[in-house]
Design an enzyme around this catalytic site. Sequence first.
Site, mmCIF file in Angstrom:
data_model
loop_
_atom_site.group_PDB
_atom_site.id
_atom_site.type_symbol
_atom_site.label_atom_id
_atom_site.label_comp_id
_atom_site.label_asym_id
_atom_site.label_seq_id
_atom_site.Cartn_x
_atom_site.Cartn_y
_atom_site.Cartn_z
ATOM 1 N N GLY A 99 0.817 -1.223 0.000
ATOM 2 C CA GLY A 99 0.000 0.000 0.000
ATOM 3 C C GLY A 99 0.842 1.260 0.000
ATOM 4 N N ARG A 102 4.011 5.778 2.049
ATOM 5 C CA ARG A 102 4.438 7.174 2.221
ATOM 6 C C ARG A 102 4.010 8.014 1.037
ATOM 7 N NH1 ARG A 102 10.771 7.457 1.191
ATOM 8 N NH2 ARG A 102 10.985 5.759 -0.278
ATOM 9 N N LYS A 122 4.722 12.399 -2.052
ATOM 10 C CA LYS A 122 5.556 11.280 -1.622
ATOM 11 C C LYS A 122 6.435 11.759 -0.475
ATOM 12 C CE LYS A 122 8.666 7.685 -3.375
ATOM 13 N NZ LYS A 122 9.205 7.063 -4.602
ATOM 14 N N GLY A 135 7.020 6.928 6.767
ATOM 15 C CA GLY A 135 6.206 7.669 5.807
ATOM 16 C C GLY A 135 6.873 8.899 5.222
ATOM 17 N N ARG A 192 3.928 14.074 -7.073
ATOM 18 C CA ARG A 192 3.931 13.332 -8.335
ATOM 19 C C ARG A 192 2.585 13.486 -9.041
ATOM 20 N NH1 ARG A 192 6.327 7.401 -6.914
ATOM 21 N NH2 ARG A 192 4.387 7.120 -5.750
ATOM 22 N N ARG A 199 -1.414 0.191 -9.625
ATOM 23 C CA ARG A 199 -0.304 -0.733 -9.937
ATOM 24 C C ARG A 199 -0.823 -2.157 -10.084
ATOM 25 N NH1 ARG A 199 3.879 1.938 -6.597
ATOM 26 N NH2 ARG A 199 3.041 4.024 -6.301
ATOM 27 N N ASP A 272 4.505 -4.323 -7.227
ATOM 28 C CA ASP A 272 3.893 -3.114 -6.659
ATOM 29 C C ASP A 272 4.488 -1.854 -7.284
ATOM 30 O OD1 ASP A 272 6.046 -4.375 -5.004
ATOM 31 O OD2 ASP A 272 6.078 -2.401 -4.074
ATOM 32 N N ASP A 282 7.795 4.937 -9.413
ATOM 33 C CA ASP A 282 8.583 4.667 -8.208
ATOM 34 C C ASP A 282 10.080 4.642 -8.474
ATOM 35 O OD1 ASP A 282 6.328 4.687 -6.723
ATOM 36 O OD2 ASP A 282 6.598 2.702 -5.847
HETATM 37 P P1 AMP Z 1 9.382 0.599 -2.561
HETATM 38 O O1 AMP Z 1 10.480 -0.387 -2.342
HETATM 39 O O2 AMP Z 1 9.814 2.011 -2.474
HETATM 40 O O3 AMP Z 1 8.583 0.317 -3.768
HETATM 41 O O4 AMP Z 1 8.385 0.432 -1.328
HETATM 42 C C1 AMP Z 1 7.743 -0.759 -0.989
HETATM 43 C C2 AMP Z 1 6.716 -0.493 0.063
HETATM 44 O O5 AMP Z 1 7.324 0.114 1.200
HETATM 45 C C3 AMP Z 1 5.582 0.434 -0.354
HETATM 46 O O6 AMP Z 1 4.424 -0.014 0.253
HETATM 47 C C4 AMP Z 1 6.027 1.763 0.206
HETATM 48 O O7 AMP Z 1 4.948 2.617 0.445
HETATM 49 C C5 AMP Z 1 6.689 1.341 1.511
HETATM 50 N N1 AMP Z 1 7.684 2.309 1.987
HETATM 51 C C6 AMP Z 1 8.905 2.567 1.458
HETATM 52 N N2 AMP Z 1 9.531 3.517 2.172
HETATM 53 C C7 AMP Z 1 8.693 3.888 3.172
HETATM 54 C C8 AMP Z 1 8.752 4.831 4.247
HETATM 55 N N3 AMP Z 1 9.804 5.588 4.464
HETATM 56 N N4 AMP Z 1 7.664 4.916 5.041
HETATM 57 C C9 AMP Z 1 6.583 4.155 4.864
HETATM 58 N N5 AMP Z 1 6.467 3.259 3.904
HETATM 59 C C10 AMP Z 1 7.511 3.113 3.048
HETATM 60 MG MG MG Z 2 7.048 1.296 -4.511
#
Ligand code: AMP
Ligand code: MG
Length: 526
Positions: A99, A102, A122, A135, A192, A199, A272, A282
């Site tokens: 989900g 952030r 973001k 977040g 963004r 997705r 995702d 992303d």
């Molecule tokens: P990503 O690897 O950036 O695609 O992130 C994978 C998942 O981790 C997604 O659900 C993002 O929303 C969550 N996520 C990544 N970084 C953070 C963060 N700093 N705080 C909260 N959720 C995060």
């Molecule tokens: Mg992501």
Amino acid sequence: MLSLTNRFLNTLPGDPNPNNHSRQVHGAFWSRVTPARVAAPSLLLHSPEVAAVLGLSDAQMHSPEMLAALSGNGLLPGMETYATAYAGHQFGNWAGQLGDGRAILLGEAVAPSGEHFELQLKGAGPTPYSRRADGRAVLRSSIREFLCSESMHHLGVPTTRALSLVLTGDQVERDMFYDGNPELEPGAIVCRVAPTFIRFGHFELFASRGEHALLRQLIDFTITHYFPAIAAQHADATERMLAWYADVCSRTARLIAQWMRVGFVHGVMNTDNMSILGLTIDYGPYGWVDNFDPGWTPNTTDAGGKRYAFGRQPGIAQWNLARLGDALATLGTATPEVLADALEAYERTYAGEVNRIFRDKFGLRDDAGHASDASENEATIDAAFALLVQHEIDMTIFFRALATAVAVDDLHPAFYSEREWQDARAAWQVWFDGYAALVARQHASPKQRAARVARMNAVNPKYVLRNYLAQQVIDSAHAGDYAPLAELLDVMRKPYDEQPGRERFAEKRPDWARTKAGCSMLSCSS
Ligand code: AMP
Ligand code: MG
């Protein structure tokens, strides 16, 4: 200032719990969230092109109301904030609910053109999907997202866009090397912009839970709003779903072919992180190949398996599409075999695209009237690939040089090592002679030769967002100097133009950047 609507929120059921705390959310597409207040927001940079698409003037972009909205400190009239629920396969494994951890949506802007664009912050604070994370986002990763998404747009690669980059004035703790040494870094928020941020993982979430009614609803919503031609063509729900899935496969194929054209490596092609519209989405530990190396990945988390290396992207995209197909199969209306047939659209489209793209990158033609052109083109291109991987040869410089090369020595500047050039020169001489003869035969007239150069320069960029260039502007920004950031963005606005005086942005990766963190090795910490 903006005309706003919200079809996702108004059409699809949501989570009744308004708290931001981390949890599993069932039976809902979204949760309302309140962005965290930030201490001292300032607008570092914005994209004038995206502002123009949304009908926002410079004065509006610099207004206090806009700054409040872009930093999560306030809302413009009509804005409603929420995060969406999705799941995904990460590095080949099922990861369950993920989900928008952030990312916080502000709603959908209706542009003067009539097109709809979702706005998404973001790094604006925790949501029910944040799991154990905060977040937030830091300046370095926000600069990277802003610069790269705008660069991709100007290169002609489908992508989400970036409207703004805001410094929050807050400090965010990050352990960049995952070595137990966290540091405080400046916090930032990118706004963004995309028609939708849906997705593959959105569909996988409902499929994994057997929430078939919600899955059907999401498919319906997606096709109605984002694939209107398919909605109009097919009355039968299963036929419509299959046509749509085949279209997603084709779009994804065209996207990956574009990544391969410009030397972009996404770095985290989890399901995702795959847009249902076939957009690049992303921007994390992505990178650009300097030397043409299909085995290269910028992502240190992936250094062992190299699952998401440059040359593996086409196969991984297909694997991800198969996971989307699995999700659709749970409805029981289309068999796995029928969905697998639809997935063939991926290979077919990818093969056609990549063939056309590389023929153009090499400046070859298959319509020059010789029966052997197609097979000779293929053999010439394959022979070049076989040579390109043997030594460190800069992809961008190599292709740009080919357009005007009259002798093999014109390829010399693309080599990273003088010794390697000496070793490889004889083999390249043989290749170049064959290539030059083929080019000459296919482009007999001066007009054809000029058209060839123009066509090549339109697909072979002079400027790409080299990893070390991005890191240099990040280092300057950390020292309080944002001018290099603005200049780099400006260079990337016209990647196919020569831009006299800016040649230093088209140079090979310097040796110091070969193994420097941020320049070739990036972690997921952001
Ligand atoms: P990503 O690897 O950036 O695609 O992130 C994978 C998942 O981790 C997604 O659900 C993002 O929303 C969550 N996520 C990544 N970084 C953070 C963060 N700093 N705080 C909260 N959720 C995060
Ligand atoms: Mg992501």
